[in-house]
Design a protein around this motif. Structure first.
Motif, short mmCIF file in Angstrom:
data_model
loop_
_atom_site.label_atom_id
_atom_site.label_comp_id
_atom_site.label_asym_id
_atom_site.label_seq_id
_atom_site.Cartn_x
_atom_site.Cartn_y
_atom_site.Cartn_z
N MET B 212 1.94 -108.84 -23.74
CA MET B 212 2.97 -109.82 -24.08
C MET B 212 4.29 -109.13 -24.41
SD MET B 212 2.84 -113.11 -24.64
CE MET B 212 3.36 -114.43 -25.68
N ALA B 213 4.22 -108.13 -25.28
CA ALA B 213 5.43 -107.42 -25.69
C ALA B 213 6.08 -106.75 -24.49
CB ALA B 213 5.07 -106.38 -26.75
N ALA B 214 5.29 -106.05 -23.71
CA ALA B 214 5.86 -105.32 -22.57
C ALA B 214 6.52 -106.28 -21.59
CB ALA B 214 4.77 -104.51 -21.88
N LEU B 215 5.85 -107.40 -21.31
CA LEU B 215 6.40 -108.31 -20.31
C LEU B 215 7.64 -109.04 -20.83
CD1 LEU B 215 3.24 -109.72 -18.52
CD2 LEU B 215 4.67 -107.77 -17.96
N LEU B 216 7.66 -109.35 -22.13
CA LEU B 216 8.87 -109.98 -22.68
C LEU B 216 10.05 -109.02 -22.58
CD1 LEU B 216 7.46 -111.91 -25.74
CD2 LEU B 216 8.83 -112.88 -23.90
N LEU B 217 9.78 -107.75 -22.85
CA LEU B 217 10.87 -106.77 -22.74
C LEU B 217 11.33 -106.65 -21.29
CD1 LEU B 217 9.75 -103.99 -25.22
CD2 LEU B 217 11.53 -105.68 -25.49
N VAL B 218 10.38 -106.70 -20.36
CA VAL B 218 10.75 -106.67 -18.94
C VAL B 218 11.64 -107.87 -18.63
CG1 VAL B 218 9.83 -107.00 -16.62
CG2 VAL B 218 8.79 -105.33 -18.14
N LEU B 219 11.25 -109.02 -19.17
CA LEU B 219 12.03 -110.25 -18.93
C LEU B 219 13.47 -110.08 -19.42
CD1 LEU B 219 10.54 -113.73 -19.82
CD2 LEU B 219 12.95 -113.31 -19.59
N VAL B 220 13.60 -109.61 -20.67
CA VAL B 220 14.94 -109.45 -21.24
C VAL B 220 15.75 -108.44 -20.44
CG1 VAL B 220 16.17 -108.65 -23.28
CG2 VAL B 220 14.21 -110.13 -23.56
N ARG B 221 15.08 -107.34 -20.08
CA ARG B 221 15.81 -106.30 -19.33
C ARG B 221 16.20 -106.77 -17.95
NH1 ARG B 221 14.60 -100.66 -21.02
NH2 ARG B 221 14.62 -100.10 -18.84
N THR B 222 15.35 -107.55 -17.29
CA THR B 222 15.67 -108.00 -15.94
C THR B 222 16.81 -109.02 -15.98
OG1 THR B 222 13.37 -107.65 -15.39
CG2 THR B 222 14.67 -108.86 -13.81
N LEU B 223 16.80 -109.89 -16.99
CA LEU B 223 17.91 -110.85 -17.12
C LEU B 223 19.24 -110.12 -17.24
CD1 LEU B 223 16.73 -113.67 -19.55
CD2 LEU B 223 17.62 -113.96 -17.25
N GLY B 224 19.23 -109.01 -17.98
CA GLY B 224 20.47 -108.29 -18.22
C GLY B 224 20.75 -107.20 -17.21
N MET B 225 19.83 -106.97 -16.26
CA MET B 225 20.01 -105.86 -15.32
C MET B 225 21.12 -106.18 -14.33
SD MET B 225 19.58 -103.11 -13.76
CE MET B 225 18.35 -102.33 -14.77
N PHE B 226 22.27 -105.56 -14.53
CA PHE B 226 23.38 -105.87 -13.65
C PHE B 226 23.38 -105.01 -12.38
CE2 PHE B 226 27.63 -104.63 -12.24
CZ PHE B 226 28.01 -105.84 -11.67
N GLU B 227 23.39 -103.70 -12.54
CA GLU B 227 23.70 -102.81 -11.40
C GLU B 227 22.78 -103.03 -10.21
OE1 GLU B 227 23.64 -101.70 -14.52
OE2 GLU B 227 25.45 -100.50 -14.90
N LEU B 228 21.45 -103.01 -10.44
CA LEU B 228 20.52 -103.12 -9.31
C LEU B 228 20.62 -104.49 -8.65
CD1 LEU B 228 17.37 -101.29 -10.68
CD2 LEU B 228 18.97 -100.49 -8.96
N SER B 229 20.68 -105.55 -9.47
CA SER B 229 20.78 -106.89 -8.89
C SER B 229 22.09 -107.03 -8.12
CB SER B 229 20.70 -107.94 -9.99
OG SER B 229 19.54 -107.78 -10.74
#
Lengths: 297, 292
Positions: B212-229
């Motif tokens: 749960m913790a790992a995936l929530l962090l992935v979620l937050v990081r992906t929402l904020g991931m600018f450069e790759l997206s």
């Protein structure tokens, strides 16, 4: 491990090496990283030596031959190095104070905000806050400084610099804090019992133990700052004083569609980052390396 | 510090210089907190300015806008086609979270439980995507994505975002898995469970908080991931943060308040998930570099 001819025995020796079904669970992740990280990097390196025109070093020769392109390295270093140093020097004393707090979570949560929100949102907020009519400049003029209309903090070097501090400081701080709290407090108490004062304790106990961790923190923070991209575009003068190297690579790829040249610039960017990391980590060897955590684990 | 100061200051021969030092020490402490407070005030100002601007009618040469309104949120929604952007964002984030979990957790299990030749190299390969800045490998990566025909598509954005997130899940999960007593797994094996049943019936329930913790962090990081997206996205596969970038980049085309309204929508989307994530994890984990 004996080398045997029979395949059955070979399978057994594989298993002895730990290569069973469970180990193969690592395969999908490994394939992904190889296909989407290692291969693109190697392909980029190969592509950079196969320019659209000219010999194998044509991309590199063109980059270093043109002052406009070459100067992006110095310009990026000129933003990234001071910002990283400011962040590290500010993070250290703050980490030493926060280490003694019982409710660290509030401050760490607040500091995680700019990292989570990201550089683009911080850039938009900074355009408002530090703009020529923004709250920051207004507050300064309340304090008696003739700042409105004179002090320019965005669309120049300082805009990018401030944004690297706003998003970089929390990152540097959280890493520093994890190193600082990893040192056994008994070491400091022993020094204090022997009469060492705050500054002496820092200089003789903490600094030597922290130096390797600070070197790693510096490297990670610097590498991120050197890759500055959105804030250089949104808060700087992207065609002038803040034309950073990542933007040069982006321009080559997405405006000139010259992926070969873009790869070459990306490789130069990686090489500069790597060179600085190697220099800093080589300096790290001069310091003590070993257990500092005591019984804490 | 408070535990130590009395010891040093109570030494009689150093009394005078001790009190001077204490005054100096106090000034230093105040200075440190002042710097921290200054930083936090600036941070609050940056966020507050966006929110205020998005709610104001007209804001020129003044401390506060002339009046208050909510209409910018409506105009931002239609100006920036936020329905499409948000759909793309959640498709990307959902797929990344799901795939990063499915690929990362089993890999972390293998890394935690087995020793195999070349394990150190494999670990290094998982560490590198977290250490190398995204823009540095993003450009060669998008070159490859465009060559295999994934450039500009939603799948391309998802693939690019898996590069930092799968290693992230692995490195977060390894210590969680190492905490579990291997005898539980041995017992399940004795009773005839295969690896799959072991995962479903024994490991998944025990690891649920960690996953749960790992995936929530992935979620937050992906929402904020600018450069790759940003590098991988085409016109129809922009995520919210990429749309925000283009909004700010083309400032002047649309009213500034409209951009700020989109910024607030982005901020709220991230912060909701951040707050949920913080119930499970320590904030420092968001920095996401595993040491040692």
């Amino acid at each position: 491990m004996a080398v045997t001819e029979a395949t059955g025995k070979r399978a057994k020796s594989w298993r002895e090496n730990g290569l069973d079904g469970v180990t193969m669970l690592v395969a999908p992740a490994l394939v992904l990283v190889v296909a989407l990280f290692v291969y693109p990097f190697l392909y980029g390196l190969w592509l950079s030596f196969h320019p659209k025109a000219g010999g194998i070093f044509a991309n590199y020769a063109r980059f270093f031959g043109s002052a406009y392109q070459r100067s992006t390295i110095a310009r990026t270093l000129g933003i990234a190095l001071p910002a990283t140093l400011v962040n590290l020097i500010a993070a250290l004393p703050v980490a030493f104070r926060v280490r003694l707090m019982r409710r660290q979570r509030l401050i760490t949560t607040l500091l995680v905000l700019p990292i989570t929100l990201g550089t683009v949102l911080v850039a938009e907020g900074m355009l408002n806050f530090y703009g020529p009519q923004g709250w920051f400049v207004r507050t300064l003029s309340l304090a008696g400084l003739d700042a409105i209309g004179h002090l320019r903090l965005v669309h120049n070097y300082w805009g990018v610099f401030i944004s690297l501090v706003i998003t970089g400081f929390p990152f540097t701080f959280l890493l520093t804090l994890s190193y600082v709290t990893g040192i056994d407090p008994a070491l400091e108490q022993a020094a204090a019992t022997l009469g060492a004062r705050g500054w002496e304790r820092f200089r003789t106990i903490f600094l030597p133990l922290l130096a390797p961790g600070l070197a790693v923190t510096f490297c990670l923070s610097f590498v991120q700052a050197f890759a500055v991209f959105p804030s250089a575009v949104l808060l700087g003068q992207i065609s002038g004083e803040t034309r950073v190297i990542s933007y040069a690579a982006y321009q080559a790829a997405f405006q000139k569609y010259d992926y070969s040249e873009a790869s070459a610039i990306a490789m130069i960017m990686a090489a500069v980052q790597l060179a600085l990391v190697v220099i800093v980590l080589a300096g790290r060897r001069l310091f003590y390396r070993g257990p500092a955590a005591g019984g804490k684990g | 510090m408070s535990a130590i100061t009395p010891t040093t200051s109570s030494l009689p021969p150093l009394r005078r210089s001790g009190s001077m030092r204490r005054a100096g020490g106090r000034a230093w402490i105040i200075a440190v907190w002042a710097v921290t407070l200054f930083f936090l005030v600036n941070l609050a100002g940056i966020i507050g300015a966006v929110v205020t601007s998005s709610l104001g009618t007209r804001w020129l040469r003044a401390w506060l806008p002339a009046g208050w309104t909510l209409r910018w949120y409506g105009s931002a929604w239609s100006d920036f086609q936020l329905t499409q952007v948000l759909t793309a964002t959640f498709e990307v984030v959902g797929a990344v979270v799901l795939l990063a979990g499915l690929i990362g957790v089993p890999a972390a299990y293998a890394m935690a439980r087995r020793d195999f030749p070349g394990k150190r190299i494999v670990l290094l390969m998982f560490l590198l995507p977290l250490l190398v800045p995204t823009i540095t490998y993003g450009i060669p990566l998008t070159t490859v994505l465009y060559q295999v025909g994934l450039g500009g598509s939603l799948s391309g954005v998802i693939a690019a975002n898996l590069v930092p997130t799968v290693p992230f899940v692995i490195l977060v999960m390894i210590p969680f898995i190492e905490q579990i007593d291997p005898r539980l797994e041995a017992a399940a094996r004795v009773f005839g469970a295969g690896t799959f049943r072991l995962f479903v019936h024994v490991l998944a329930p025990l690891l649920a908080p960690g996953i749960m913790a790992a995936l929530l962090l992935v979620l937050v990081r992906t929402l904020g991931m600018f450069e790759l997206s940003f590098l991988a996205a085409g016109p129809t596969s922009q995520t919210l943060v990429v749309a925000l970038y283009y909004g700010v980049f083309a400032a002047g085309v649309r009213p500034e308040q409209s951009i700020d309204a989109m910024a607030v929508i982005y901020m709220v989307t991230s912060l909701i998930w951040l707050l949920i994530a913080l119930r499970f994890v320590n904030p420092t984990q968001i920095v996401g570099r595993s040491r040692r």
